[in-house]
Every structure is written in structure tokens, then in C-alpha cells.
Design an enzyme around this catalytic site. Sequence first.
Site, mmCIF file in Angstrom:
data_model
loop_
_atom_site.group_PDB
_atom_site.id
_atom_site.type_symbol
_atom_site.label_atom_id
_atom_site.label_comp_id
_atom_site.label_asym_id
_atom_site.label_seq_id
_atom_site.Cartn_x
_atom_site.Cartn_y
_atom_site.Cartn_z
ATOM 1 N N TYR A 27 56.981 29.736 42.129
ATOM 2 C CA TYR A 27 56.113 30.863 41.762
ATOM 3 C C TYR A 27 54.653 30.408 41.756
ATOM 4 O O TYR A 27 53.777 31.071 42.327
ATOM 5 C CB TYR A 27 56.522 31.396 40.387
ATOM 6 C CG TYR A 27 55.560 32.400 39.809
ATOM 7 C CD1 TYR A 27 55.699 33.757 40.071
ATOM 8 C CD2 TYR A 27 54.491 31.990 39.003
ATOM 9 C CE1 TYR A 27 54.812 34.683 39.546
ATOM 10 C CE2 TYR A 27 53.595 32.905 38.479
ATOM 11 C CZ TYR A 27 53.757 34.244 38.754
ATOM 12 O OH TYR A 27 52.865 35.151 38.240
ATOM 13 N N VAL A 50 51.708 39.083 43.249
ATOM 14 C CA VAL A 50 53.074 38.538 43.218
ATOM 15 C C VAL A 50 53.915 39.289 42.178
ATOM 16 O O VAL A 50 55.080 39.601 42.422
ATOM 17 C CB VAL A 50 53.051 37.022 42.909
ATOM 18 C CG1 VAL A 50 54.442 36.509 42.567
ATOM 19 C CG2 VAL A 50 52.473 36.254 44.101
ATOM 20 N N GLU A 51 53.310 39.597 41.048
ATOM 21 C CA GLU A 51 54.081 40.238 39.967
ATOM 22 C C GLU A 51 54.522 41.655 40.333
ATOM 23 O O GLU A 51 55.688 42.006 40.134
ATOM 24 C CB GLU A 51 53.252 40.267 38.672
ATOM 25 C CG GLU A 51 53.040 38.900 38.040
ATOM 26 C CD GLU A 51 54.317 38.272 37.502
ATOM 27 O OE1 GLU A 51 55.314 38.980 37.323
ATOM 28 O OE2 GLU A 51 54.316 37.041 37.289
ATOM 29 N N THR A 52 53.591 42.473 40.816
ATOM 30 C CA THR A 52 53.934 43.902 40.965
ATOM 31 C C THR A 52 53.367 44.562 42.214
ATOM 32 O O THR A 52 53.391 45.792 42.316
ATOM 33 C CB THR A 52 53.427 44.724 39.756
ATOM 34 O OG1 THR A 52 51.989 44.649 39.713
ATOM 35 C CG2 THR A 52 54.006 44.229 38.462
ATOM 36 N N ILE A 76 48.081 36.748 41.180
ATOM 37 C CA ILE A 76 49.084 36.959 40.117
ATOM 38 C C ILE A 76 49.558 38.415 40.122
ATOM 39 O O ILE A 76 50.768 38.697 40.136
ATOM 40 C CB ILE A 76 48.494 36.623 38.724
ATOM 41 C CG1 ILE A 76 48.173 35.124 38.627
ATOM 42 C CG2 ILE A 76 49.440 37.102 37.616
ATOM 43 C CD1 ILE A 76 49.083 34.290 37.789
#
Length: 323
Positions: A306, A119-121, A116
Site C-alpha cells: 500500500y 488509492v483509498e476511494t 492517498i
Amino acid sequence: MKRIRTGIVVGSVMCASMAFANYDRTDAVLAMADRLEAQGVDRAFVLDVMAQANKLDSVLNAMRRPAERKAWRDYRPIFLKPERVEAAKGFYATHRETLERAESTYGVSIPVILAIIGVETYYGRNKGSFRVVDALATLAFDYPPRSAFFLRELEQLFLLSREETLDPVALKGSYAGAMGFGQFIPSSYRAYAVDFDKDGSRDLIGNPVDAIGSVANYLAVHGWDAAYGIAAPVQNGAPAVEKMEAAVKVERSSAALAALGVQGIPAEWAALPLDVLGLQGAAGDEYWVVTKNLYVITRYNRSPLYAMAVTQLAAEIENALGL
Ligand SMILES: [Ca+2]
């Protein structure tokens, strides 16, 4: 001469204030300030912040071309890269004790938490460069398709700022107002952030320990179940899929899917609610049987693409770390 110079100065000041005062005491902003005042937020402070907020065309443009509109074959390579797995290993090496504590506290596996945040940052490398107040004001007041949603988030930003003693003008994030390592929007920040290092504040932007605990808490609160997996490839899934790359509900039985001809459902999932997700892969259509855990990931981001990117990145990270 003096008059002309004065005129130029006044003119440039007016230009500047017109360009940077899109939300200065508009009717909608005054109404918002009333609602926030009723919740104990200082009205003058709200108006002062909003007078500094800018309408950003870059936010509106980004909103109109999200990555999730791509097909899976084009979306997957954005996130499933060896470099991202390497970055996960580095983040794990630095935060291993925290990740282990998050896994044991919330029952969410280390690779999923890492996927997570990856993928996010990209492990905090890309936390977003928009001022959150600009992004949320632009979407709340100048993006009619989702104005109600983003107006709520803008109000949540003020409540969050008061609770966590944050400066709403200084906060940076994504074009949609998501902040920190895990990209929490203000309402999620208020509801699901945890003070995982117990220093008295919930800091998802500067503190990776709080961010790790908060990502795990978010998934746990939304129903993560460590007892089973997320997705498994199946054969002959087409009869079980109405629309490719569409949202999953995960309310069907293994027997019902088998009766449609779906083959390869893991035996240990026989008693679980399931669904089948169809994806347009690089080598053709592919089908995955998914559990409630995939649905839980879509509570973080609605897109099934996602959720599958997180799932597959987690699997690669798990292999790479030998967990
Ligand atoms: Ca903290």
C-alpha cells in the site's frame, strides 16, 4: 382462514426479525452498552442501534481476501493506472486552494495527499457501501481473529456519533468500517479528523475540504517529514532484505546498508534512518531504500505494498501536475 393468514404474517415477521437481529441484546452487546453508558452514551440508544445491526457474510468474506495478499506485480496495476492520475488532476483542479493550504499547514506535499485519497476511494467515488455499524458489529462479534480491535472501533463509532452528531445506523463505509474520502476508522476519525473549512463540524464523508485537511493532519501527526523523500530504487538490495514484501522498521543506517553491499542510496539520505524493501515486480525482484516517510504511510495502512502504491502514484501525479 383468518388463523392461517395471521399465522403466515406472524411467521414472516419472526423470520425477518431473526434475519435482522443478530446483535439484539446479546450478552456481549449488553456489556458494551454498559461500558458506553459509563462514558455517557445513552444505553437505550446503543441497544436500539445494535438491534438494527446485521451480521454480514460479505464482510467476513472480504476480510479473508484483502488485496494486500497479492504480490507487488499484481497489486501495483490496481492503483497505478492513467485513469487514476487523470482523476487526481480533476480533484486537484476542484480543490487546489484547499490542497495548497493543507500542504502549507501540515507540511505534507499535495501529490502525497492526492495519492492517498486516490488509492483509498478514487477521489470519493468508492467511499464504501456497507453500513458501518453492520461491518463493525460483524467483525467485533463474529470475527474472532480481530474481535478486540473491532469491538473497540464499534465503541468508538458510538462516541464519534455523539461528538459529531452523526447517525450510526446511516453511516456508510468499507467492509472494515472505514469512512469517507480518506477511509478513516472511527478511532482515527475521532483522533485525527480536522474541521478544515471551519464550519463547526468534522465531516470526512460529505466534505472534501475536511477530508483533505484530515489526511494531511494524519500523516503529520504520525511523523511525516517534508525535508526528505520516501523511497528510491537501489541495486544489490537482496543482502539487506530478510523477507520480500515484509513490513519495514526504518531503523538502519546508510553506512550499515552500504556495508551489506546496497548501492545507489541517495547521498542526501546519508544521515537518516533507512531500510530496504524488497518487492516482487513484474520484471523480477526490485529493491527500494525507504525513509521514515514510507513508515508513516504504513501508519495509514500496515501494508508496505500500500505504501509503495501511494509513493509511486504520488510521483506520477507530481509529474502530471508539473508540481
Ligand atoms: Ca467542516
